[in-house]
Design a protein around this motif. Structure first.
Motif, PDB file in Angstrom:
ATOM      1  N   TRP A  40       0.786  -1.245  -0.021  1.00 59.15           N
ATOM      2  CA  TRP A  40      -0.131  -0.009  -0.123  1.00 59.15           C
ATOM      3  C   TRP A  40       0.982   1.266   0.046  1.00 59.15           C
ATOM      4  O   TRP A  40       0.302   2.411  -0.065  1.00 59.15           O
ATOM      5  CB  TRP A  40      -0.892  -0.047   1.315  1.00 59.15           C
ATOM      6  N   GLY A  41       2.054   1.191   0.045  1.00 59.67           N
ATOM      7  CA  GLY A  41       2.937   2.302   0.072  1.00 59.67           C
ATOM      8  C   GLY A  41       3.112   2.851   1.403  1.00 59.67           C
ATOM      9  O   GLY A  41       3.357   4.143   1.628  1.00 59.67           O
ATOM     10  N   ALA A  42       2.769   2.191   2.641  1.00 58.74           N
ATOM     11  CA  ALA A  42       3.053   2.835   3.883  1.00 58.74           C
ATOM     12  C   ALA A  42       4.254   3.297   4.313  1.00 58.74           C
ATOM     13  O   ALA A  42       5.207   2.417   3.703  1.00 58.74           O
ATOM     14  CB  ALA A  42       2.124   1.736   4.974  1.00 58.74           C
ATOM     15  N   GLY A  43       4.396   4.413   5.187  1.00 60.46           N
ATOM     16  CA  GLY A  43       5.727   4.620   5.500  1.00 60.46           C
ATOM     17  C   GLY A  43       6.334   3.536   6.287  1.00 60.46           C
ATOM     18  O   GLY A  43       6.048   2.749   6.872  1.00 60.46           O
ATOM     19  N   GLU A  44       7.566   3.717   6.261  1.00 65.10           N
ATOM     20  CA  GLU A  44       8.562   2.717   7.140  1.00 65.10           C
ATOM     21  C   GLU A  44       8.280   2.876   8.536  1.00 65.10           C
ATOM     22  O   GLU A  44       8.280   1.755   9.237  1.00 65.10           O
ATOM     23  CB  GLU A  44      10.103   2.799   7.013  1.00 65.10           C
ATOM     24  N   ASN A  45       7.847   3.988   8.989  1.00 63.36           N
ATOM     25  CA  ASN A  45       7.976   4.112  10.646  1.00 63.36           C
ATOM     26  C   ASN A  45       6.618   3.389  10.948  1.00 63.36           C
ATOM     27  O   ASN A  45       6.492   2.745  12.024  1.00 63.36           O
ATOM     28  CB  ASN A  45       8.045   5.640  10.970  1.00 63.36           C
TER      29      ASN A  45
END
Length: 144
Positions: A40-45
């Motif tokens: 989904w392209g969620a951020g790494e954090n």
């Protein structure tokens, strides 16, 4: 022709999976959550925080929420516009509700630390009944 802003917005995304109430099922829940959030392209954090939250909630479902022949369910709901990820883990044991032990509890006690991690990483968490006999533990994380 210009499209309205509502059509350009990223829609809410959801993922649900039933998993066996075993250590392997809990591990798979964590791996599936990471894979789904990355797709989904969620951020790494956010992905790293969610990985820990899913691991703890799934482990609790297997350890404390297990009922013979019943699975647990993992649900992820990402709302990019609101900047929120909701993690839900549903198990079959509504009679055993999660709680964080008091801070003055025995330091050598090995139970209860997982929910402290969930509370530290999530904006908030709660537990709601899942009729007829289960419960859903939910945690909401904000995207940076």
């Amino acid at each position: 022709m210009n499209q309205p802003a509502s059509q350009l917005a990223t829609p809410t995304r959801a993922f649900t999976q039933l998993l066996s109430s075993t250590r392997r099922g809990a591990r798979l829940a964590r791996l599936l959550a990471v894979t789904q959030l990355r797709s989904w392209g969620a951020g790494e954090n956010l992905t790293e925080s969610a990985e820990t939250v899913v691991a703890e909630l799934a482990a609790n479902a297997v350890l404390h929420g297990r009922s013979p022949g019943r699975s647990f369910r993992l649900t992820l709901v990402l709302d990019p516009l609101a900047g929120r990820l909701r993690v839900e883990v549903t198990d079959a044991r509504g009679d055993l509700l999660p709680h964080i032990p008091p801070t003055d509890a025995d330091a050598l006690h090995t139970c209860g630390r997982g929910l402290s991690l969930v509370a530290a990483l999530a904006d908030h968490w709660d537990c709601v009944p899942y009729p007829p006999s289960g419960k859903t533990v939910r945690a909401v994380l904000s995207t940076p």
